[in-house]
Structures are given as C-alpha cells and as structure tokens.
Design an enzyme around this catalytic site. Structure first.
Site, mmCIF file in Angstrom:
data_model
loop_
_atom_site.group_PDB
_atom_site.id
_atom_site.type_symbol
_atom_site.label_atom_id
_atom_site.label_comp_id
_atom_site.label_asym_id
_atom_site.label_seq_id
_atom_site.Cartn_x
_atom_site.Cartn_y
_atom_site.Cartn_z
ATOM 1 N N LYS A 1 51.836 22.859 25.659
ATOM 2 C CA LYS A 1 50.942 24.010 25.649
ATOM 3 C C LYS A 1 51.698 25.261 26.043
ATOM 4 O O LYS A 1 52.423 25.208 27.040
ATOM 5 C CB LYS A 1 49.811 23.720 26.650
ATOM 6 C CG LYS A 1 48.887 24.870 26.901
ATOM 7 C CD LYS A 1 47.973 24.541 28.041
ATOM 8 C CE LYS A 1 47.127 25.767 28.308
ATOM 9 N NZ LYS A 1 46.287 25.604 29.448
ATOM 10 N N LYS B 1 53.597 22.514 30.246
ATOM 11 C CA LYS B 1 52.725 23.681 30.202
ATOM 12 C C LYS B 1 53.529 24.895 30.651
ATOM 13 O O LYS B 1 54.052 24.928 31.767
ATOM 14 C CB LYS B 1 51.520 23.470 31.119
ATOM 15 C CG LYS B 1 50.600 24.673 31.161
ATOM 16 C CD LYS B 1 49.365 24.384 31.983
ATOM 17 C CE LYS B 1 48.471 25.608 32.053
ATOM 18 N NZ LYS B 1 47.257 25.351 32.828
HETATM 19 C C1 PBG Z 1 43.947 25.943 33.934
HETATM 20 C C2 PBG Z 1 44.095 26.163 32.484
HETATM 21 C C3 PBG Z 1 44.535 27.301 31.780
HETATM 22 C C4 PBG Z 1 44.389 27.003 30.424
HETATM 23 C C5 PBG Z 1 43.919 25.693 30.356
HETATM 24 N N1 PBG Z 1 43.774 25.185 31.628
HETATM 25 C C6 PBG Z 1 44.923 28.645 32.232
HETATM 26 C C7 PBG Z 1 46.119 28.881 33.013
HETATM 27 O O1 PBG Z 1 46.973 28.023 33.252
HETATM 28 O O2 PBG Z 1 46.229 30.032 33.460
HETATM 29 C C8 PBG Z 1 44.677 27.923 29.281
HETATM 30 C C9 PBG Z 1 43.980 27.604 28.013
HETATM 31 C C10 PBG Z 1 43.968 28.668 26.989
HETATM 32 O O3 PBG Z 1 44.569 29.753 27.121
HETATM 33 O O4 PBG Z 1 43.319 28.431 25.970
HETATM 34 N N2 PBG Z 1 45.064 25.918 34.696
#
Ligand code: PBG
Length: 330
Positions: free
Chosen positions: A249, A196
């Site tokens: 992601k 991520k």
């Molecule tokens: C929680 C989380 C996030 C997303 C999914 N789970 C946001 C982040 O890390 O700031 C982002 C999902 C999206 O942008 O569609 N940590």
C-alpha cells in the site's frame, strides 16, 4: 522488401480472438470495498475529496454493503470513526464502539454472504492522531502492541472474519495472532499491511477518517517510498509471524513492490488502491479529461498484472457493476 515472419497483430484481429488470448481478468469477488462508519451521526456525511463515499451511519452502511453485494462484491474492510477520542484510543476496543457495532450489524444483516475485514489501527481513535500510544513524541512500539491485542479480540468477538493490522508496529502480527489464538479465535485470518509506505496518497482518507496526526508525521513507523527491498523484509517477517495474506500500500506508485512481494512469498498478495489514487481518477473524470471507465479498468488490470490477487479499492462497487462490459471495451 522483406516481410515480417512473426505477426503479433494476428491475435488482435477479432474480438473473440482478443478475449481468447487475454492474460488477466478481474472478477467482482477479487475486489474488497472499504467503507467508513461514524458514531453519533443521524445522516451519512459525504466525503468531499472522495466523491461517492460517505461517513456512514449504521443504517446507510448496511444499505451500501447490500448494493455492493448485489453486484458481486462480498468483501468489506471497515473503518470506524468514534465520537470520543483519547490518548490511548480506548474506543477502538470498546465492545460497543462503532467498529464493533458495525461488524455485528453487517453480520446480522448478511450472515455468511459478507466477508468482514476489520482494519486494526489506533489513528482514528487517538486524540493525537498517531497509530499507537505516545512516549514523548515517539510512538511506543511494545505498549502499542498490547492495545492492538485488545482491539483484535474485540473485533473478532464482534464477528470480524479477517483482522487487518495497519499500524506498522514491529511484531504486530505475532502479537495479534497470539491474542486471537488465546481467546479461541484460531479460525480468524490476518491480512497484514506488510509494506505500508508513508505516503501523500492517504490525504483524502485522513479527511474521511479524521485521522491526520496532530503533530509530526508517520515516517517513524511507515516505510520510506524510496525502498523496495525493505518491503520484502517486512513481508517475510509478517509471514513468519503468522500473516495469512500480505498487502502492499499504496498500489500505483508501488507496482514493482507488489511484483517483488508476490515473487518472494507464497501467501496471497493484496494491494490497496488508496484514497488519493481514487481522488485523482474522480477529479480528472469530473473535468472530462479522462474516460473514467477505461482508466479504471486499466488501473485494476495493472495492479493485478503486477501480482496482486485481491485489490482494496474505493471503486469496487462501481467497477464490479461495469465488469460485464469490460471484454467489449478491450
Ligand atoms: C490507518 C490507515 C490509513 C489508511 C488505511 N488505514 C491512513 C494512514 O496510515 O494514515 C489509508 C487508506 C487510504 O488512503 O485509502 N492507519
């Protein structure tokens, strides 16, 4: 004049032939639909930067899930937005917290027809907006793991089939696996947000989930977008720790990473087509600058070709309803 000996165009000459040689297909059951549910509201609140999406009430959440199931999307990932935040994010493991109530409600409504995936993070629940507890201005890794264990158990007890840790703490998969096993939830799977990235593509989500950090950013725990080999390291660690599925992601700027992770692992790979990717398509389509249906098809095919078996996408319901027409479009 010499003529081409090989003519790839032959296989493109008729629709039936094009379908026959088509390498990639997407079915509604490959799509996972992210939904937001918010505590203490009477009406669903539209999310301006994500047209078509809302912060749902328990009631409207159930209606939206039902509409998705009707077009063949059975998998949902849930994000809860609590009414009360604190430094630890304690609403996240409250058995009557909004995520847990939503899980129970969907399970009651749809039984085994719905696959319920619970996003596990603290950023929606902490008053500072970071994904774990703070020590000064640093997110304390190991203290945070103990809280993640509580959340995982609360989500499993409320009926989650799959737990999806998204906080990027080191060791989070092992910590969650052991907590689940200890409490008798050996059957629940872990979908790990393995690679991520610290991405600007999450902008609309943070508005939707009210989870923007109050100070600083997430670069101390989420990955540097410049790195691909590190994604393999993260994914292999998560598999070793017990991840059943690994996720990359965002998706579109990281297709090479999806491919690399798919080649390096033996578990199914997921990709998250995130909020900013959704917002860009919606904005261009609203201006009449792109053909939304065809662009969406190409995006999902691209993520699939890169090696993701399943795709989390805010377009899931819309795409699934359109999939029967896709062979005609191509
Ligand atoms: C929680 C989380 C996030 C997303 C999914 N789970 C946001 C982040 O890390 O700031 C982002 C999902 C999206 O942008 O569609 N940590």
């Amino acid at each position: 004049m010499t003529f081409p000996a090989k003519r790839p165009r032959r296989l493109r000459s008729r629709p039936a032939l094009r379908r026959l040689v088509r390498e990639t297909r997407i079915a509604p059951e490959d799509l996972i639909y992210p939904l937001f549910v918010r505590d203490a509201i009477d009406e669903p609140q539209p999310i301006a930067s994500m047209p078509g999406h809302h912060q749902h009430t328990l009631e409207s959440l159930t209606r939206e899930a039902e509409a998705a199931i009707k077009v063949g999307v059975r998998s949902f990932v849930l994000f809860g937005i609590p009414a009360r935040k604190d430094a630890q994010g304690s609403e996240a493991w409250n058995e009557d917290g909004i995520s847990q109530r939503a899980l129970r409600q969907l399970r009651n409504a749809f039984g085994a027809d719905a696959l319920l995936i619970a996003d596990l993070c603290l950023c929606e629940y902490t008053d500072h907006g970071h994904c774990g507890v703070l020590e000064g201005e640093i997110v304390a890794n190991d203290q945070t793991l103990e809280l993640y264990q509580r959340i995982a158990v609360a989500q499993a007890a409320a009926g989650a089939d799959v737990i999806a840790p998204s906080g990027m703490m080191d060791g989070q998969v092992r910590a969650i696996r052991s907590a689940l096993d200890q409490e008798g939830f050996q059957d629940r799977a872990i979908l790990a947000y393995a690679a991520k990235y610290a991405s600007a593509f999450y902008g609309p989500f943070r508005e939707a989930a009210g989870s923007a950090p109050r100070f600083g950013d997430r670069r101390g725990y989420q990955m540097d977008p410049a790195n691909a080999r590190e994604a393999i390291r993260e994914s292999l660690l998560d598999v070793e720790e017990g991840a059943d599925i690994v996720m990359v992601k965002p998706a579109l700027a990281f297709l090479d990473v999806i491919r690399a992770v798919a080649d390096a692992t033996e578990v199914p790979v997921a990709a998250y087509n995130v909020s900013g990717e959704y917002a860009m398509v919606k904005a261009a389509a609203a201006n009449g600058w792109i053909d939304e249906r065809r662009v969406l098809r190409e995006i999902l095919l691209g993520i699939r070709r890169a090696g993701a078996q399943m795709i989390l996408t805010y377009h899931a319901k819309q795409a699934a309803a359109d999939i029967p027409c896709w062979d005609e479009m191509g």
